[in-house]
Design a protein around this motif. Structure first.
Motif: not given
Length: 793
Positions: A391-392, A559-568, A590-603, A632-635
């Motif tokens: 994470p991050g 929708y407010f995806p916090p990173d790239a994988n949730t945005l995808l 540029p911002q930190p990335q938090w979730l893997t693809a699998a975590e993003a899908e579940s979330h 993303d910034v609030p996260t």
């Protein structure tokens, strides 16, 4: 100036055209006025007239006139013609013509082609339980909500893109022509490619007046109008007059010439090896009297060819016998006995003028776009996901991954040509420029040798008018295709009113079984409020979400995806939906990335959930405080606040909740995505403080959650209308969305904790003071802010 040499029509055909026009006018007047006695077989009585007279007559006869002449063209040339009715309050005309051609009765079988059907048709118009007075989703053949003026022409061009065999006849009212969106829409001809697109035939209907004033364009002489539209790049043709038969001849000749021009332009462009260039498309200026064929005077005051004919020319036909006589004489002037048979059916020789089957403008599949909609071929978004080993980490530009996804969407749907990306000159700025690996910007003007990514054929449409981007996309979707609109967050408000109309269209369409679902209206809002520190206060406004949240729950999603994988995941999901307005808000910096693809899908499937890796209390155990975030910034700031708290107060039990789908906050009884009370309470607790860092205005979170058990413990931090040109972190501090204020809020909201955390509070307050001094001296954020990273513990 073009006034075509009149080609004499066959006298029988000319008379039939006139009778069809009279029938349309008769049916239009009947809708405005009558409850009963639809064929005036008996003297008109007071109880035959509606108690409330609602509708617009002034524009209607001109709309009817255009419709019958288009019918002739369609039949003779076997064309697909979509009628876009800009004077939207000319609803009587569209209903009348679709009724006369038979489409209306096929869709609404209780309104048959007989006297009883006419009676029901008349009664339902602007009547409780009936249909609106304007052109609406209930109206067959329509893609254009007539409740607001300004958008007809841009919708027409959106319908024509990638529809090579379609001609869109767009009637622009002279009142509508005064609006800003319509004025910009004339430039749409610079984006229409005759090789791959259909054609738009604008018909500027000048009848001289709006509600109570002359119109600007109608008072311009023909030479000035010719220069205006020639300057826009059109070839204008003029039809003007009063007497019906000469006008029929003139309109027929002009239509023949205009449609010949369209055929010549397209044929030349579609020859093998033909050079792509912008043609000079035809358009028509039709001057006819307002309220044409209606009463010339009422109560001694001028009505026909004046603004008094705009709505209901005879205002008291129920209560005033003299007015009733005027109405009766007016309707009888159309000689209904020459139009309808004894059973109330349109006489067969007149009915034969209408096209047949799907060629009828009321039955054209393009006007019911869901009939033509093909699902997009979509890539596997996981194949484009960013690797997140922890994470991050890493740091990346989130929307750049969305750009790669859209590139694949364009590539996979290149043959069907049913996806376009719209935006006001910001595709590259918004980090979506990967699309240019497979396509270009549409450009029909001159291309210089040093220009880049411009071509006559392209999937990306950029113009510095949010109105045009919105209108093109609406027209494109309503005729069965797919797309996405990328925009700076602050300036999407420019199209608020257009979104409002589209939302109403979707809401009503969903209630009509014959209207098939269309692809969703999808937005990416980026360059958002928290990273517009360089442009300043004018570019800082996250309020579009508040506006959209007012719409029907079945229609809107935020929708407010916090990173790239949730945005995808969110992007992929939105492009699979229909009859929705999907708003995705995501930053491009540029911002930190938090979730893997699998975590993003579940979330994302859950819509909201606890991030166990960030929590300081065991799973299943009640926390002392919930630190929630959406955006993303609030996260980022929430996790940095948690980092501060767990260092300063390691005994504190913190649950971190991230919300991707904002509508989960509403009750499931109010929104399809809403959580049940039990699910909401399990996540946010029933009695613990919730510090909620939200991307936009705090009030929206309170609005969505005010019925929840723990709402009184919900403390929302968001945009407080504080902004300027400053550093990114200082923007957060100014609005108390930063990590320091969030940590202080958690401490102060926990009973008894403030006294035990005096040292931590003092340290945080010193950091705020140090930040204030540092950014004003150095012009950038402190290193510990810039370089902060999440450290798993």
């Amino acid at each position: 100036m073009h006034r075509e040499t009149l080609v004499a029509l066959d006298r029988t055909t000319l008379e039939l055209i006139d009778r069809y026009w009279r029938a349309a006018n008769y049916v239009s007047v009947g809708q405005i006025y009558l409850l009963d006695n639809p064929l005036l077989r008996e003297p008109l009585a007071a109880w035959d007239v509606k108690p409330r007279l609602l509708g617009h007559w002034g524009t209607t006869p001109g709309l009817n006139f255009i419709y019958v002449h288009l019918n002739r063209i369609i039949k003779e040339r076997d064309l697909d013609v979509l009628y876009v009715c800009g004077p939207g309050h000319g609803g009587p005309a569209m209903v009348a013509n679709t009724y006369l051609e038979g489409t209306y009765s096929e869709i609404y079988p209780d309104i048959g082609q007989n006297e009883e059907g006419l009676r029901r048709l008349f009664k339902q118009f602007s009547f409780p339980g009936g249909v609106p007075s304007h052109v609406a989703p209930e109206t067959p053949g329509s893609i254009h909500e007539g409740g607001e003026l300004g958008y007809a022409l841009v919708h027409a061009y959106g319908a024509a893109f990638d529809n090579p065999d379609l001609v869109v006849a767009c009637v622009v009212g002279d009142g509508e022509a005064e609006t800003g969106p319509l004025a910009a829409a004339w430039h749409s001809n610079k984006f229409l490619n005759p090789k791959v697109d259909g054609a738009v035939l604008p018909i500027l209907h000048l009848n001289g007046y709006k509600i109570a004033n002359p119109t600007l364009l109608a008072r311009m002489d023909d030479e000035e109008l010719r220069e205006l539209f020639s300057g826009y790049g059109y070839e204008p043709f003029f039809v003007e007059g009063y007497e019906p038969f000469p006008m029929h001849e003139a309109m027929a000749a002009t239509f023949d010439t205009a449609f010949d021009r369209i055929r010549e332009i397209q044929s030349a462009a579609r020859r093998p090896g033909a050079e792509a260039k912008r043609p000079r498309w035809p358009m028509i200026v039709l001057r006819s009297p307002k309220g044409w064929t209606g009463p010339k005077e009422v109560d001694g005051k001028k009505v026909e060819d004046f603004w008094r004919s705009h709505q209901v020319p005879v205002a008291n036909a129920r209560g005033d016998a003299a007015h009733r006589r005027v109405l009766e004489e007016w309707m009888l002037s159309y000689r209904p006995g020459e139009l309808f048979d004894g059973a109330g059916r349109l006489l067969p020789e007149i009915a034969a003028l209408a096209p047949e089957g799907d060629k009828r403008m009321g039955a054209l599949p393009h006007a019911n776009g869901g009939l033509l909609k093909q699902d997009l071929v979509l890539p596997d978004w996981k194949s484009l996901a960013i690797d997140v080993p922890r994470p991050g980490s890493p740091t990346a530009e989130t929307t750049r991954y969305m750009g790669a996804y859209l590139r694949e969407v364009i590539r996979l749907n290149a043959e069907t040509k049913n996806f376009r990306l719209m935006g006001p000159d910001e595709t590259a700025s918004n980090r979506l420029d990967a699309v240019f690996e497979v396509t270009n910007r549409v450009w029909m003007e001159r291309i210089e040798p040093y220009d880049v990514q411009l071509a006559p054929e392209g999937r990306v449409m950029e113009v510095l008018s949010e109105h045009l981007c919105q209108g093109w996309l609406e027209g494109y979707l309503l005729t069965g295709r797919h797309g996405l609109f990328s925009c700076y967050e602050a300036f999407i408000h420019i199209v608020d009113s257009m979104v409002n109309q589209h939302a109403k269209w979707l809401k009503t369409s969903a209630e009509l079984p014959w209207r098939k679902p269309i692809a969703s209206l999808n937005y990416l809002l980026t360059s958002h409020v928290w990273r517009q520190d360089h442009n300043g206060f004018s570019h800082q406004d996250p309020g579009f979400a508040d506006f959209v949240a007012n719409k029907k729950a079945d229609t809107v999603r935020l929708y407010f995806p916090p990173d790239a994988n949730t945005l995808l995941w969110v992007t992929d999901h939105c492009l699979r939906t229909w009859n929705r307005i999907n708003v995705i808000t995501a930053g491009k910096q540029p911002q930190p990335q938090w979730l893997t693809a699998a975590e993003a899908e579940s979330h994302c499937r859950a819509g909201a959930g606890a991030w166990d890796w960030a929590c300081t209390c065991p799973v299943g155990e009640e926390p002392d405080v919930v630190m929630a975030c959406a955006g993303d910034v609030p996260t980022l700031e929430t996790l940095a606040a948690v980092d501060l708290l767990r260092t300063a107060l390691p005994e504190l039990k913190i649950r971190v909740v991230n919300v991707v789908d904002l509508m989960t906050l509403q009750s499931h009884t109010e929104h399809p995505h809403g959580f049940t009370d039990a699910k909401f309470d399990a996540l946010f607790t029933r009695d613990r403080p919730v510090i909620f860092a939200y991307h936009g205005y705090p009030y929206l979170i309170h609005r969505l959650t005010y019925r929840r058990t723990n709402h009184h413990n919900l403390h929302v931090h968001g945009f407080r209308e504080e902004g300027t040109t400053t550093t990114p972190f200082d923007m957060a501090v100014m609005n108390e969305l930063d990590r320091y204020h969030l940590a202080l809020a958690a401490i102060r909201r926990l009973p008894g904790l403030a006294g035990r955390a005096e040292t931590a509070v003092a340290a945080i307050e010193r950091k705020l003071a140090a930040h204030h001094a540092y950014v004003r001296q150095n012009g950038e954020d402190m290193p510990e802010i810039r370089d902060w990273q999440w450290a798993s513990k």
